[in-house]
Enzyme design. Structure first.
Site, PDB file in Angstrom:
ATOM      1  N   SER A   8      88.433  80.598  17.579  1.00 47.32           N
ATOM      2  CA  SER A   8      88.435  81.900  17.087  1.00 47.32           C
ATOM      3  C   SER A   8      88.262  81.648  15.996  1.00 47.32           C
ATOM      4  CB  SER A   8      89.888  82.341  17.935  1.00 47.32           C
ATOM      5  OG  SER A   8      89.578  82.444  19.195  1.00 47.32           O
ATOM      6  N   LYS A  31      85.519  84.514  14.446  1.00 43.28           N
ATOM      7  CA  LYS A  31      85.921  85.786  14.321  1.00 43.28           C
ATOM      8  C   LYS A  31      86.267  86.065  13.171  1.00 43.28           C
ATOM      9  CE  LYS A  31      88.526  86.901  18.988  1.00 43.28           C
ATOM     10  NZ  LYS A  31      88.241  85.323  19.144  1.00 43.28           N
ATOM     11  N   SER A  76      93.039  87.991  19.234  1.00 44.78           N
ATOM     12  CA  SER A  76      92.535  87.609  19.382  1.00 44.78           C
ATOM     13  C   SER A  76      90.964  88.719  20.730  1.00 44.78           C
ATOM     14  CB  SER A  76      92.993  86.013  19.152  1.00 44.78           C
ATOM     15  OG  SER A  76      91.332  85.123  18.912  1.00 44.78           O
ATOM     16  N   ASN A 125      88.237  88.819  22.252  1.00 51.00           N
ATOM     17  CA  ASN A 125      86.967  87.989  22.514  1.00 51.00           C
ATOM     18  C   ASN A 125      86.178  89.188  22.542  1.00 51.00           C
ATOM     19  OD1 ASN A 125      87.584  85.415  22.486  1.00 51.00           O
ATOM     20  ND2 ASN A 125      87.911  85.529  24.271  1.00 51.00           N
ATOM     21  N   GLY A 174      92.212  79.757  16.796  1.00 52.65           N
ATOM     22  CA  GLY A 174      91.467  78.873  17.694  1.00 52.65           C
ATOM     23  C   GLY A 174      91.525  78.376  18.081  1.00 52.65           C
TER      24      GLY A 174
END
Length: 506
Positions: A92, A95, A341, A343, A455
């Site tokens: 992650s 991102k 986070s 998605n 992440g």
């Protein structure tokens, strides 16, 4: 015997040696002895390297791939690197790139739009024609917003729709899942399908999901009670679970069956047990949004009389807009996106950038935008591979040195304060402040100091962001651990970040 020739050769050699000495003495002194200040700086960097090297010698990292990079935030000067140019999976941390690209191309004030349109006319209490619900990617659309659309129709005196309810998701392409999403991730909110027309069940804004809750029945032997939020007939609950006597083990599984909207509930829940709750993705979210909207119309006394009742299609270009709804700003959306986070937000933003910049709401075009923005911020596009917007792909690759270069560069952007504010804050207990770092680094000097994106994937753990050292030096860092077995060892990342917070360069 010493001959005249030998003495002459010796004399020439002596002269040549003197010339070399004079020439060398006339040159500038080498860097390592340039000044006391320089020597101290080198020494301090050596001390930092020793500390970080010691952490990275931990036995838990044996057999893993590790890439660590630290820079001075204001200058971008490299202070430490361990395999910094090695390409690893960011999870992650991807991102960070998606978010920066969205801020740069869409802007912090950008809003998504959802429209209610018709190709017909209002005649008395009837809408003679189809009613279209057109989505343009808004991940924050909820049942209450559809209730408001229905109320606005009711306020116009409409009780009957003499046509179909049509869902228009043509703003994006019809590819629902990113290329590398694992089959096993697809039933869960972390792998929800992406549609331009979707619905979120609550203020976490996990678009394309429903919340399924399982409660114990009043007596053992009965099936547990199950609720779905928002209420919808689009999913089917297959309840094969059992309520067991008080004190027995709770073991409930809630999972949608692949390729269907059958949600299978299995296991046991004791009479005195607490609820089990899960965010479950739906198959084809456009139909989900339409089903909930139909319920909103019915709850407001509006009847559909069309042949197909509910269907999917494209609103005519000359259709009349009856009502529209704007989402929160991108800056506001970044809080659940980055802190939690999310998605789905990463994938929606990728498609939205593709639509806005290239006129095509697809992953390919969106990733092109992300790569272009990353390159503008100094990332070497020849050493990265980007495959999605969220970081779920195990094929995304980027070196930690490129991430720290990027983190230093974004500080010069006007939108950086909003970007930084959206990152999780170490040890901050509030869910939408600390986010995925709220239970980590809960003491000084890292608490409320380390601001970074986490992440996590199978075999992957990452942490990249910002920290201020003990003497006030602002730092950027990236820690990427790949190919480990077992549970994620975030203690290594926390130890590195805390060491940076404790370190003194002066």
């Amino acid at each position: 015997m010493i001959t005249k020739g030998y003495i002459k050769q010796l004399f020439l050699f002596f002269l040549l040696a003197m010339v070399v000495v004079i020439l060398f003495a006339s040159q500038e002194k080498p860097f390592v002895t340039a000044s006391e200040d320089t020597a101290e700086t080198v020494n301090e960097n050596d001390q930092l390297a020793d500390k970080l090297d010691e952490i990275l010698r931990h036995e838990s990292l044996e057999g893993t791939s590790t890439s660590v990079s630290v820079r001075e935030a204001n200058t971008g000067e490299q202070l430490y690197a361990r395999s910094g140019d090695e390409r690893l999976h960011p999870a992650s941390n991807m991102k960070l790139l998606t978010g920066a690209a969205a801020m740069e191309t869409l802007g912090p004030d950008y809003r998504f739009t959802t429209e209610m349109l018709t190709d017909g006319n209002i005649n008395g209490n009837a809408l003679q024609g189809n009613l279209y619900l057109k989505g343009k990617g808004d991940p924050t659309l909820m049942k209450g917003d559809l209730d408001q659309f229905a109320k606005e129709l009711k306020d116009q005196g409409i009780n009957v729709i003499q046509g179909d309810l049509v869902g228009d998701d043509s703003w994006y392409d019809d590819v629902r899942l990113s290329l590398d999403l694992n089959w096993s991730d697809e039933p869960y909110y972390t792998g929800a399908q992406v549609s331009a027309l979707s619905l979120s069940p609550n203020e976490d804004y996990d678009a394309g999901t429903v919340i399924v809750e399982v409660y114990p029945a009043d007596k053992a032997g009965s099936k547990p009670d199950v609720s779905v939020t928002p209420a919808t007939d689009y999913v089917t609950i297959v309840n094969e679970a059992k309520t067991v006597p008080a004190g027995e083990k709770k073991d409930i599984s809630i999972e949608r069956q692949h390729g269907t909207n059958d949600i299978l509930i299995e296991g046991t829940i004791p009479v005195d047990g607490t609820r089990s709750r899960s965010w479950v993705s739906v198959w084809e979210p456009t139909g989900y949004a339409l089903d909930v909207f139909k319920k909103s119309l019915e709850e407001n006394g509006i009847k559909l009389t069309g042949n197909s009742d509910v269907t999917k299609g494209v609103a005519p270009k000359d259709a009349t807009v009856l009502a529209s709804r704007k989402s929160m700003t991108l800056e506001e959306l970044f809080i659940p996106f980055m802190k939690l986070s999310n998605n789905g937000h990463g994938e929606i933003l990728a498609k939205e950038m593709g639509k806005v910049v290239h006129g095509e709401g697809s992953w390919d075009k969106g990733i092109d935008v992300i790569e272009d923005v990353a390159a503008d911020l100094g990332v070497d596009r020849d050493t990265i591979l980007l495959r999605d917007g969220s970081g779920m792909s195990h094929k995304n690759m980027i070196p930690s040195n490129e991430l720290t270069k990027f983190l230093a560069a974004v500080q010069d952007k006007s939108w950086f304060p909003a970007f930084e504010h959206s990152l999780p804050v170490a040890g901050a207990p509030e869910r939408l402040v600390g986010g995925t770092l709220r239970y980590r680094m809960t003491s000084s000097p890292a608490q409320d100091n380390v601001v970074a994106k986490t992440g996590s994937l199978t075999g992957v753990s990452t942490l990249s962001g910002y920290v201020t050292s003990q003497d006030g030096t602002e730092l950027v860092f990236s820690i990427m651990l790949n190919n480990y077995l077992g549970n994620s060892d975030t203690s290594i990342e926390d130890s590195i970040a805390t060491t940076l917070a404790k370190h003194e360069f002066q």
